[in-house]
Design an enzyme around this catalytic site. Structure first.
Site, short mmCIF file in Angstrom:
data_model
loop_
_atom_site.label_atom_id
_atom_site.label_comp_id
_atom_site.label_asym_id
_atom_site.label_seq_id
_atom_site.Cartn_x
_atom_site.Cartn_y
_atom_site.Cartn_z
N TRP A 1 -3.49 3.19 1.09
CA TRP A 1 -3.65 2.62 2.43
C TRP A 1 -4.99 2.99 3.04
CZ3 TRP A 1 -4.34 4.91 7.19
CH2 TRP A 1 -4.17 6.30 7.24
N VAL B 1 0.84 -1.19 0.00
CA VAL B 1 0.00 0.00 0.00
C VAL B 1 0.88 1.25 0.00
CG1 VAL B 1 -1.97 -1.08 1.18
CG2 VAL B 1 -0.21 0.07 2.53
N CYS B 2 0.30 2.35 -0.42
CA CYS B 2 0.99 3.65 -0.39
C CYS B 2 -0.07 4.74 -0.24
CB CYS B 2 1.87 3.84 -1.62
SG CYS B 2 0.96 3.86 -3.17
N SER B 3 0.21 5.93 -0.70
CA SER B 3 -0.77 7.01 -0.53
C SER B 3 -1.87 7.00 -1.58
CB SER B 3 -0.07 8.37 -0.50
OG SER B 3 0.65 8.57 -1.68
#
Length: 118
Positions: A109, A81-83
């Site tokens: 996320w 996950v990331c932004s």
């Protein structure tokens, strides 16, 4: 007025492309993987991670994943996950190139957090 319409059209087009990209790259069944013990791998920077993250997530930034992937267990399942979902796709690809078989893209996320909370 014409410039405003053109600008608005460009913004709408970029948004549509982003949403299509997101749904094409986001793996399905993430909630099931999480229930089975998948590890959430947050590939944002440490500073971004500190502003908010999924409880229990592991933080290894995309910028360091090529060196730090050895800290991960190849036999475990990971959800990246990331932004916004772009870095998570890259991290998934890097890990798969290094022999990880159970890596899935979780996208943003905050979106995955919503799935977990349902």
């Amino acid at each position: 007025m014409k410039n405003v319409l053109i600008f608005g059209g460009i913004i709408l087009m970029v948004y549509i492309i982003y949403r299509v990209y997101k749904y094409q790259t986001l793996d399905q069944g993430l909630d099931t993987l999480i229930r089975k013990g998948a590890i959430i791998l947050d590939v944002r920077t440490e500073k971004e991670f500190k502003t908010g993250h999924i409880e229990g997530a592991v933080n290894i930034s995309l910028g360091t994943i090529r060196e730090r992937y050895t800290e991960l267990d190849r036999n475990k399942t990971y959800i990246t996950v990331c932004s916004h979902g772009l870095r998570s796709v890259k991290a998934e690809k890097i890990l798969k190139e290094r022999g990880f078989k159970h890596v899935h893209n979780g996208g943003a996320w905050s979106d995955l957090q919503e799935i977990i909370n349902k």
